[in-house]
Design an enzyme around this catalytic site. Sequence first.
Site, PDB file in Angstrom:
ATOM      1  N   LYS A  61      24.540   7.910  23.090  1.00  0.00           N
ATOM      2  CA  LYS A  61      25.081   6.934  22.139  1.00  0.00           C
ATOM      3  C   LYS A  61      23.942   6.232  21.398  1.00  0.00           C
ATOM      4  CE  LYS A  61      29.269   6.547  24.818  1.00  0.00           C
ATOM      5  NZ  LYS A  61      30.077   5.896  25.833  1.00  0.00           N
ATOM      6  N   GLN A 105      29.946   0.543  29.053  1.00  0.00           N
ATOM      7  CA  GLN A 105      30.111   1.893  29.593  1.00  0.00           C
ATOM      8  C   GLN A 105      30.921   1.846  30.897  1.00  0.00           C
ATOM      9  OE1 GLN A 105      29.005   4.827  28.086  1.00  0.00           O
ATOM     10  NE2 GLN A 105      30.214   5.809  29.693  1.00  0.00           N
ATOM     11  N   ASP A 128      35.287   0.799  21.125  1.00  0.00           N
ATOM     12  CA  ASP A 128      35.862   1.818  22.009  1.00  0.00           C
ATOM     13  C   ASP A 128      37.387   1.897  21.817  1.00  0.00           C
ATOM     14  OD1 ASP A 128      34.360   3.495  23.574  1.00  0.00           O
ATOM     15  OD2 ASP A 128      34.059   2.050  25.201  1.00  0.00           O
TER      16      ASP A 128
END
Length: 293
Positions: A61, A105, A128
């Site tokens: 990422k 995460q 997200d």
Amino acid sequence: MEHLETTKNHAIVISGKEIAAAMREEFKREVERLRAEGIVPGLAVILVGDDPASHSYVKGKEKGANEVGIYSVVHRLPAETSQEELLAMIRTLNEDPAIHGILVQLPLPKHIDEEAVIFAIDPDKDVDGFHPINVGKMQIGTECFLPCTPHGVIHMLKRTGISIEGTHAVVVGRSNIVGKPMAQLLLNENATVTVCHSRTRDLSAITKQADLLIAAVGRPGIITKDMVKPGAVVIDVGVNRVDGKLVGDCDFAGVQEVASYITPVPGGVGPMTITMLLYNTIESAKRWAKKRG
Ligand code: NAP
């Protein structure tokens, strides 16, 4: 159609890797334009603990963000970080004007309540797309951040010229991050959607009806050739490690003999996921700039 590859009587292999690379080139130019206007899209990633897979995802990422010119910061926190410390960091990032996207995460260490963490992220920075505000907006079909993996699948299909409208789409898997949003996005695209899961009776009878079959289970080889309707489009979201090798949920060689299109693992859905995270971060920066006027 450089991202398509075929051999005689076999499904066309959709290269997510190539589609993702093309999209990232477009993002690079877009970020250059934004930077020229004084807008620098910013992404903050928080990683708690030592899970090797999570470390590798976060690296991807960070690299992806840097390559397209997004400003990125990664906060690597020790496994013993308390929930309160993590929530405090999220609150600080919620207020930080240089940050347009916040990603924590997953999975988190057991002592941290994942739901409390997801709920703490400002929905306007939730790149997200896991915050219930964004989940609800997705359901209604209004502007929001869409979850990266299923959104990536939709982009792959569209860029390949595969029509979703009117198809019978079967999604195998119903997790909050892949299966459920995948089903919702396909419905938003006017597919007729069936969702299967671990309690589904006679999975094969249902998958065989699919024009568009999405496998998001996490079990290598669960989808075999005899479960696929000839000519179906098969998207393999699964990522499994077998004898040190990455494989999907489909028996690739067998399914390729009957399907019309198939995605490989690796090089299929995976590269699209990070690409959509970059997309959401850029979108967020553009929305923020619009609000600022
Ligand atoms: P998950 O939370 O474990 O969900 C798996 C789903 O599969 C559940 O809904 C489960 O049903 C269903 N399932 C399990 N066994 C089944 C069976 N025998 N028949 C039918 N359904 C069954 O996993 P996830 O997070 O959704 O991820 C799914 C896969 O996608 C994993 O391999 C993961 O690594 C991969 N993934 C890939 C990406 C990417 O970027 N490529 C991103 C995210 C995830 P129940 O709900 O009934 O338990």
